[in-house]
Design a protein around this motif. Structure first.
Motif, PDB file in Angstrom:
ATOM      1  N   ALA A 103       0.743  -1.099  -0.037  1.00 49.89           N
ATOM      2  CA  ALA A 103       0.001   0.052   0.127  1.00 49.89           C
ATOM      3  C   ALA A 103       0.888   1.450  -0.011  1.00 49.89           C
ATOM      4  O   ALA A 103       0.559   2.268  -0.605  1.00 49.89           O
ATOM      5  N   LEU A 104       1.949   1.248   0.614  1.00 48.54           N
ATOM      6  CA  LEU A 104       2.900   2.043   0.845  1.00 48.54           C
ATOM      7  C   LEU A 104       3.472   2.494  -0.492  1.00 48.54           C
ATOM      8  O   LEU A 104       3.615   3.592  -1.061  1.00 48.54           O
ATOM      9  N   ASP A 105       3.910   1.537  -1.398  1.00 46.00           N
ATOM     10  CA  ASP A 105       4.478   1.493  -2.641  1.00 46.00           C
ATOM     11  C   ASP A 105       3.489   2.138  -3.630  1.00 46.00           C
ATOM     12  O   ASP A 105       3.949   3.296  -4.401  1.00 46.00           O
ATOM     13  N   LEU A 106       2.301   1.955  -3.545  1.00 49.90           N
ATOM     14  CA  LEU A 106       1.341   2.448  -4.540  1.00 49.90           C
ATOM     15  C   LEU A 106       0.867   3.785  -3.921  1.00 49.90           C
ATOM     16  O   LEU A 106       0.830   4.753  -5.124  1.00 49.90           O
ATOM     17  N   SER A 107       0.757   4.179  -2.962  1.00 46.45           N
ATOM     18  CA  SER A 107       0.713   5.531  -2.368  1.00 46.45           C
ATOM     19  C   SER A 107       1.538   6.388  -2.590  1.00 46.45           C
ATOM     20  O   SER A 107       1.502   7.740  -2.909  1.00 46.45           O
ATOM     21  N   ARG A 108       2.546   6.151  -2.454  1.00 41.38           N
ATOM     22  CA  ARG A 108       4.060   7.019  -2.946  1.00 41.38           C
ATOM     23  C   ARG A 108       3.904   7.105  -4.460  1.00 41.38           C
ATOM     24  O   ARG A 108       4.588   8.242  -4.630  1.00 41.38           O
ATOM     25  N   GLY A 109       3.592   5.975  -5.011  1.00 40.48           N
ATOM     26  CA  GLY A 109       3.697   6.413  -6.539  1.00 40.48           C
ATOM     27  C   GLY A 109       2.794   7.503  -6.900  1.00 40.48           C
ATOM     28  O   GLY A 109       2.891   8.318  -7.784  1.00 40.48           O
ATOM     29  N   LEU A 110       1.374   6.901  -6.413  1.00 37.60           N
ATOM     30  CA  LEU A 110       0.453   8.154  -6.885  1.00 37.60           C
ATOM     31  C   LEU A 110       0.576   9.378  -6.278  1.00 37.60           C
ATOM     32  O   LEU A 110       0.051  10.642  -7.102  1.00 37.60           O
ATOM     33  N   SER A 111       1.184   9.697  -5.084  1.00 36.99           N
ATOM     34  CA  SER A 111       1.441  10.593  -4.713  1.00 36.99           C
ATOM     35  C   SER A 111       2.628  11.573  -5.310  1.00 36.99           C
ATOM     36  O   SER A 111       2.401  12.698  -5.730  1.00 36.99           O
ATOM     37  N   TYR A 112       3.649  11.038  -5.836  1.00 35.47           N
ATOM     38  CA  TYR A 112       4.446  11.540  -6.869  1.00 35.47           C
ATOM     39  C   TYR A 112       3.920  11.996  -8.276  1.00 35.47           C
ATOM     40  O   TYR A 112       4.049  13.082  -8.560  1.00 35.47           O
ATOM     41  N   LEU A 113       2.714  11.049  -8.596  1.00 33.49           N
ATOM     42  CA  LEU A 113       2.120  11.575  -9.914  1.00 33.49           C
ATOM     43  C   LEU A 113       1.374  12.762  -9.673  1.00 33.49           C
ATOM     44  O   LEU A 113       1.311  13.571 -10.610  1.00 33.49           O
TER      45      LEU A 113
END
Length: 368
Positions: free
Chosen positions: A191-201
């Motif tokens: 979940a952290l991986d996905l949330s960090r990627g979306l936060s970056y986008l």
């Protein structure tokens, strides 16, 4: 692309996923057209123009690309395994040269819009976003390796090259673990991986618009990376400029299902559904039709059932992310902070439903 006063970039209203859909339908026709072209004398002016055209920073060198077998094919295009300059890659092929169906002006417009989008993706650089290596548009010299040798590709074929991730789709990984479920710390890390990627986008003004576990890939260390920017677009400064039912059933926010204006918070909603899916290793609303899901999500506030064994800290993230009101949903950087604060040392993973440990069985309907 035009920039507004607040710094947001407006992209042309182009849906690349519809462009991908052209490949399977027209690839054989394009090959036939290319064979016919080879029977005609080459145009010196065309050759000279291609030789003198300045290469874009995102353009690959076709001579360094080896295209191999098909990894996936379907309505969204055909993806091949490949090697580019010694690196394992995935190659998506696009064909816009529809015989008798598109004018030269239409094709030129599509290519121009695609060029604008590619220029955006090429600049993305984050460990939780699949690395975009480059693309080529209408290059000659593209070949697919087969058991019977190489097959030449027509010159109107375009291809997009990204890093190859051997772990496959997150969706497939969750399906494999559907019975035994995942350890709580694994769920939170993914979940952290996905949330960090979306936060970056979102920090780059990009809205993915189709966040789902099928569009997330795993590398060899099980790190989650966001993939498939087929319908992603640069966020408009005016939310009314972004409308339409774009996304995948079960993950789409109420405002998207309703055809109302939306912004990056639609990705936050979809993340909440993905978080539930990662915890439960199950499908949201598997027995409901499109019309049933649309009606229930929008009018009855339907959301996936949260098991009683789910720690309150994680359940709270789900509920906040899939709130019916976009304004009440957190930004993705806040989601990252909430997930980072969760203590995984005491466990709290999903209890398999075939184990009698007091976990709430799923009911068909339940709100947040």
């Amino acid at each position: 692309m035009e920039k507004s006063s607040d710094g947001f970039v407006r992209a042309d209203q182009i849906d690349l996923k519809s462009l991908d859909e052209q490949l399977e339908k027209h690839l054989s026709r394009a090959w036939t057209m290319e064979k016919n072209k080879k029977k005609q004398p080459d145009s010196d002016s065309t050759t000279a123009e291609a030789a003198t055209r300045q290469r874009q920073e995102w353009e690959i060198d076709p001579s360094k690309l080896i295209i191999k077998g098909v990894l996936a094919r379907g309505t969204f295009g055909t993806v091949h395994r490949g090697v580019y300059d010694g690196q394992d890659v995935a190659v998506k092929l696009l064909d816009w040269g529809e015989e008798g169906h598109r004018t030269d002006a239409e094709i030129a417009s599509l290519r121009a819009a695609f060029t604008q989008e590619v220029a955006v993706w090429h600049k993305l650089d984050h460990p939780n976003v699949t690395k975009f290596i480059g693309a080529t548009m209408g290059a000659s010299g593209l070949n697919i390796q087969t058991e019977n040798g190489q097959i030449g590709m027509p010159s109107n074929i375009c291809c997009v090259v990204v890093e190859y991730l051997p772990g496959g789709a997150l969706k497939s990984y969750l399906i494999k673990n559907r019975r035994r479920k995942l350890a709580f710390k694994v769920v939170v890390q993914m979940a952290l991986d996905l949330s960090r990627g979306l936060s970056y986008l979102h920090s780059q003004k990009i809205v993915h618009r189709d966040v789902k576990t099928e569009n997330m890939l795993l590398d060899k260390t099980r790190t989650v990376k966001i993939a498939d920017f087929g319908v992603a677009r640069v966020e408009a400064s005016n939310p009314s400029d972004m409308t339409g039912e774009t996304g995948t059933l079960g993950y789409m926010a109420p405002e998207v299902l309703n055809g109302n204006p939306y912004n990056r918070k639609c990705d936050v909603y979809s993340f909440g559904i993905c978080l539930w899916e990662m915890y439960c290793c199950d499908m949201p609303y598997p027995d409901l039709s499109f019309s049933e899901v649309t009606s229930a999500v929008v009018r009855q506030n339907l959301r996936p059932e949260i098991p009683r064994c789910c720690p309150g800290s994680l359940a709270n993230v789900m509920k906040r992310c899939w709130d019916a009101s976009p304004d009440k949903r957190p930004e993705m950087d806040e989601v990252v902070s909430m997930l980072e604060a969760i203590d995984t040392s005491k466990g709290g993973g999903m209890i398999p439903l075939d184990q009698n440990q007091g976990c709430l069985c799923f009911r068909k309907y339940r709100g947040p």
